[in-house]
Motif scaffolding. Structure first.
Motif, short mmCIF file in Angstrom:
data_model
loop_
_atom_site.label_atom_id
_atom_site.label_comp_id
_atom_site.label_asym_id
_atom_site.label_seq_id
_atom_site.Cartn_x
_atom_site.Cartn_y
_atom_site.Cartn_z
N LYS A 176 18.50 16.28 19.27
CA LYS A 176 17.36 17.31 19.78
C LYS A 176 18.19 18.70 19.80
N PHE A 177 19.48 18.62 20.70
CA PHE A 177 20.22 19.88 20.65
C PHE A 177 20.85 20.32 19.47
N ALA A 178 21.10 19.61 18.53
CA ALA A 178 21.48 19.93 17.03
C ALA A 178 20.29 20.78 16.64
N SER A 179 19.16 20.05 16.63
CA SER A 179 17.97 20.93 16.10
C SER A 179 17.71 22.13 16.68
N TYR A 180 17.73 22.25 18.20
CA TYR A 180 17.64 23.48 18.76
C TYR A 180 18.87 24.48 18.29
N TYR A 181 19.89 24.33 18.08
CA TYR A 181 21.02 25.17 17.26
C TYR A 181 20.54 25.64 16.08
N LEU A 182 19.91 24.80 15.15
CA LEU A 182 19.61 25.25 13.91
C LEU A 182 18.40 26.06 13.88
N GLU A 183 17.53 25.88 15.06
CA GLU A 183 16.30 26.74 15.07
C GLU A 183 16.83 28.03 16.07
N ARG A 184 17.87 27.90 16.45
CA ARG A 184 18.47 28.95 17.35
C ARG A 184 17.46 29.25 18.67
N THR A 185 17.07 28.16 19.13
CA THR A 185 16.28 27.98 20.53
C THR A 185 17.05 27.57 21.45
N TYR A 186 16.98 28.48 22.69
CA TYR A 186 17.77 28.20 23.85
C TYR A 186 17.41 26.93 24.67
N VAL A 190 30.07 31.26 21.03
CA VAL A 190 29.37 30.66 19.75
C VAL A 190 28.24 30.18 20.20
N HIS A 191 28.15 29.42 21.41
CA HIS A 191 26.65 28.79 21.88
C HIS A 191 25.86 30.33 22.00
N PHE A 192 26.12 31.18 22.66
CA PHE A 192 25.20 32.47 22.98
C PHE A 192 24.86 33.13 21.86
N ALA A 193 25.85 33.30 20.92
CA ALA A 193 25.69 33.78 19.71
C ALA A 193 24.29 33.29 18.72
N ILE A 194 24.37 31.95 18.87
CA ILE A 194 23.69 31.24 18.13
C ILE A 194 21.97 31.26 18.72
N LEU A 195 22.04 30.90 20.07
CA LEU A 195 20.69 30.60 20.76
C LEU A 195 20.22 31.98 21.31
N THR A 196 19.51 32.71 20.49
CA THR A 196 19.04 33.97 20.57
C THR A 196 17.30 33.74 21.09
N PRO A 232 13.39 25.72 25.63
CA PRO A 232 13.29 24.93 26.81
C PRO A 232 14.22 25.07 27.76
N GLY A 233 15.23 25.75 27.69
CA GLY A 233 16.42 26.01 28.71
C GLY A 233 15.98 27.32 29.35
N ASP A 234 15.10 28.09 29.25
CA ASP A 234 14.82 29.33 29.94
C ASP A 234 14.61 29.03 31.60
N ASP A 235 14.17 28.18 31.98
CA ASP A 235 13.87 27.90 33.20
C ASP A 235 14.96 27.71 34.06
N GLU A 255 17.26 37.73 34.44
CA GLU A 255 17.97 38.79 33.89
C GLU A 255 18.53 38.15 32.34
N PHE A 256 18.90 36.72 32.47
CA PHE A 256 19.43 36.05 31.30
C PHE A 256 18.29 35.83 30.40
N GLN A 257 17.16 35.67 30.75
CA GLN A 257 16.17 35.50 30.08
C GLN A 257 15.81 36.55 29.19
N GLU A 258 15.85 37.81 29.92
CA GLU A 258 15.58 39.08 29.09
C GLU A 258 16.55 39.19 27.99
N THR A 259 17.50 38.18 27.59
CA THR A 259 18.30 38.38 26.54
C THR A 259 17.79 37.68 25.37
N LEU A 260 16.65 36.94 25.84
CA LEU A 260 16.01 35.99 24.47
C LEU A 260 15.06 36.45 24.05
#
Length: 781
Positions: free
Chosen positions: A87-97, A302-308, A312-315, A320-325
């Motif tokens: 699942k985490f690999a899929s989230y990376y490919l979708e750029r979903t945090y 790299v992790h932050f650069a991909i997940l923009t 599901p990790g927002d919570d 302030e962090f979530q405002e970067t997504l």
């Protein structure tokens, strides 16, 4: 002490007149160095031996690939923790945090593999048993990554023994125990992180050994190369899972011992001045601390650069962090809170709502303490009207439209019971040191009791006069007179509180467990202009601020993994392989994957660890009594080389005894690898007869006298080195031991093969025959 009398051909002689007096940093002579490392100064073991080592290396590597890749497409369903890491690999490919308690390196490798094969991340691995075929997932490509690393781990183990100067049988035993181990095979055929972790750990040992062997060439290019590679391997280890920190302890302990020896003014190799010692210390600090930390930070960058994109990790992160997504739902739903709004407060970590009901605290608790008998204030897991609170200003001026701001003093009125929230100097039900929270009727909430109803809204990271908003403003609710923070925890109250959560006043304000948020404002209609959702611009935060916040959240949630699990096990069970883990079952075919090591191999390795400890104890006892059973060369190998492997086992095993989180059998895999190295080393110590120093010196002199320029391989048989001339006869017992051990291990591997590879299905009788010890296998009836 006088030398002991020993027969010709024994390794027990301690000193030979005429032996070379040139010694290395550890006080080892040239002849001893050739013995300990298995390497001649001019030629590695001779051309014949070199070919044997290389041929065996190729064979072991091929077998490793066969055992790891054989039937890797089965099962074509999601297995065990593939639900997480796929699942985490899929989230990376979708750029979903997303959020995970493990660092990103291992998961980034899976994402890279998916990207290379053109996978778009559309499948989220929701449930064990979901079909890969029907969902068109390139799962074989994903599984090939850990299989590749698992196969290479066998090769690295072989190289560790080879580079450490062990005989061919010792190399084969150590690598063979990993090659034929069902646990290592099982973990490296699935989309899991442990293959990356174990491979990086093994590489760190190999690189450090190669670095240490260059100690006579400090600050040379090769010396720097292996130092940096050791640091890189350590970084990859810790960047996969935090237990990779144990490898730092292993290497760090060895480095500390090495530096301590360099500092010794009486060292045989000559004393280093403090300036040179400072250079050695700085180089190791740079290569093994600073550079690994830089690599570690790089993977998070790299992790932050991909997940923009919001996910599901927002919570788990701050507003302030979530405002970067981009597309963050929380920020889009944020509504400014005004006085006299009715709000619903939710605890950030336990997800419980601030709740009250007419029932009272009991007069006395079970421990005899007396309560206030006030109205209960609890944490409730479900949203209902008893969670509604009206936010009121201190002066209660009834003026509408005034915004609540950071650091404002407010009061909360429980809407259903028309009472005011209050905290006072009465002990809470479970925490005698924490204050009780209750409510009082309106007519009692003034005068002397007014101060006890005042609370400060303290927004996390908030600025002065910052607006208080629903959802996005994470805050601490501080009781103004006593300065305690409103807090809750997951231990349920007794039946008198309907097993709801306790709410009390925590004197420690700093912990993140005091944080709350306003989930909703029921009094604001859905069509109100206040609920308008204007487009919001994505903001930025400094990298280190994002990294620190993520680290805090990862460590906290990792420490919360304390709940029981049916397949959890304790560290004392691991070396004896008392139980395993069920990964996957299929009822129709009676197939199952049960994570279990090779019992025979594990029991042999664990027994050898005990034997090694016994040998060291016996040797120390003998020395205390004036009896020296070992010569200097043998003792140096036993304490330094085998001791390094034993240190690796201990540092990867004993720390788990002080951990409070869930533990499973796979946590022992790095320690098991180290125990296999100890096994190979000790089998050579017990079974192989080495040439004496006299033979080594004599053959070395004869080879030099021959004047051959073609190396040892060209020297006539009578002038061969003692290691080559006596090697074949001295290794016969070792080869016999290797054959016996690996035959038994191969039988164990084959017997448990259906549980490791997931096929074929087993009958009831076949399952029962494999129910050794506490193996809770399926289909046993």
């Amino acid at each position: 002490m006088a030398a002991t009398s020993t027969p010709q051909g024994s390794v027990r002689q301690r000193h030979v007149p005429g032996a070379s007096k040139k010694k290395d940093a550890g006080g080892i002579s040239d002849v001893e160095l050739e013995y300990i490392t298995g390497k001649d100064k001019t030629k590695k073991l001779g051309a014949g031996n070199e070919r044997e080592y290389k041929a065996t290396f190729v064979l072991m590597t091929v077998l490793a690939f066969v055992t790891r890749f054989w039937g890797i497409s089965h099962p074509n369903e999601v297995v065990f923790d593939e639900v997480h890491f796929g699942k985490f690999a899929s989230y990376y490919l979708e750029r979903t945090y997303f959020f995970d308690v493990h660092p990103p390196f291992g998961k980034l490798l899976f994402a890279l593999m998916g990207w290379l094969v053109g996978y778009d991340g559309h499948f989220h691995f929701e449930n064990i048993g979901d079909s890969y075929i029907s969902n068109k997932v390139p799962y074989v490509a994903f599984r090939s990554l850990p299989a590749l690393l698992g196969a290479m781990t066998v090769s690295v183990v072989y190289l560790i023994m080879w580079e450490s100067g062990y005989s061919l049988p010792a190399c084969v035993i150590a690598a063979g125990l990993i090659l034929l181990d069902n646990a290592h095979i099982g973990q490296t055929r699935l989309i899991l992180l442990d293959a990356t972790l174990v491979f990086a750990m093994a590489c760190s040992l190999l690189c450090y050994i190669k670095f240490y062997k260059l100690r006579h060439e400090p600050f040379s290019r090769k010396w720097w190369k292996w130092l940096i590679l050791t640091g890189f391997a350590l970084s990859c280890d810790m960047s996969t899972k935090y237990v990779g920190l144990f490898a730092f302890v292993t290497i760090g302990s060895a480095v500390a011992i090495d530096l301590w020896d360099l500092l010794d003014i009486k060292r045989p190799g000559g004393a280093l001045n403090l300036n040179d010692f400072g250079k050695h210390f700085a180089a190791r600090a740079f290569g093994l601390i600073i550079m690994p930390f830089i690599f570690y930070l790089f993977w998070f960058q790299v992790h932050f650069a991909i997940l923009t994109r919001s996910g599901p990790g927002d919570d788990f992160m701050s507003p302030e962090f979530q405002e970067t997504l981009s597309d963050n739902v929380m920020l889009q739903n944020a509504v400014t809170i005004e006085y006299y709004d009715q709000i619903v407060l939710k605890h950030k970590e336990t997800k419980a709502y601030l709740h009250s009901h007419p029932d009272k605290y009991p007069l006395r608790y079970d421990d005899g303490r007396v309560s206030s008998q006030g109205q209960q204030v609890t944490g409730y897991p479900y949203n209902d009207t008893n969670n509604w609170w009206e936010i009121i200003p201190v002066n209660d001026d009834k003026k509408l439209g005034h915004v609540v701001r950071n650091h404002d003093l407010v009061r909360l009125r429980h809407v259903v019971t028309d009472t005011i929230l209050l905290s006072h100097d009465v002990a809470s039900p479970y925490y005698p040191t924490n204050q009780e929270f209750t409510t009082v009727p309106l007519d009692q909430a003034y005068g002397d009791r007014l101060q006890d109803t005042l609370f400060e809204v303290r927004i996390e990271g908030g600025k002065q006069n910052q607006e208080f908003k629903s959802v996005s403003s994470h805050f601490k609710f501080i009781h103004n007179p006593s300065k305690v923070a409103m807090w809750t925890h997951t231990t349920p109250l007794p039946d008198w509180a309907f097993k709801q959560q306790e709410i009390n006043g925590n004197k420690q304000i700093a912990p993140s467990s005091n944080v709350w948020l306003v989930e909703d404002i029921p009094s604001v209609p859905a069509d109100s202009p206040r609920r308008a959702k204007p487009e919001k611009k994505v903001k930025t935060l400094p990298f280190l601020r994002k990294w620190f916040e993520l680290q805090r959240s990862m460590f906290w949630h990792n420490n919360q993994l304390t709940s029981s699990h049916p397949y959890a096990s304790l560290p004392y069970q691991w070396p004896f392989l008392l139980r395993g883990v069920s990964f996957w079952t299929q009822n129709d075919t009676r197939q199952q994957i049960y994570f279990l090591g090779n019992p025979i191999g594990w029991w042999i390795a664990s027994s050898v660890l005990a034997i090694y400890a016994g040998i060291l104890a016996a040797d120390q006892f003998s020395l205390r009594r004036g009896m020296d059973a070992l010569d200097h060369r043998t003792r140096s190998r036993l304490y330094n080389s085998t001791g390094f492997f034993f240190l690796a086992w201990a540092t990867h095993y004993f720390p788990f005894f002080v951990m409070g989180r869930q533990l499973f059998l796979h946590h022992y895999l790095p320690a098991h690898l180290a125990s296999c190295l100890v096994t190979g080393s000790l089998v050579e110590f017990i079974f192989q007869t080495e040439p004496t120093e006299t033979e080594l010196l004599g053959s070395q002199a004869a080879a030099a006298k021959s004047g051959s320029k073609k190396g040892v391989a060209a020297v006539p048989k009578k002038h061969l080195t003692a290691r080559e001339r006596f090697g074949s006869q001295s290794m016969v017992p070792s080869w016999i031991a290797a054959a016996v051990i690996l035959s038994l291990v191969a039988a164990g591997w084959y017997f448990f093969l259906p549980l490791t590879y997931g096929y074929p299905g087993l009958s009831v009788e076949e399952v029962l025959r494999r129910k050794w010890l506490g193996y809770d296998l399926h289909f046993a009836k």
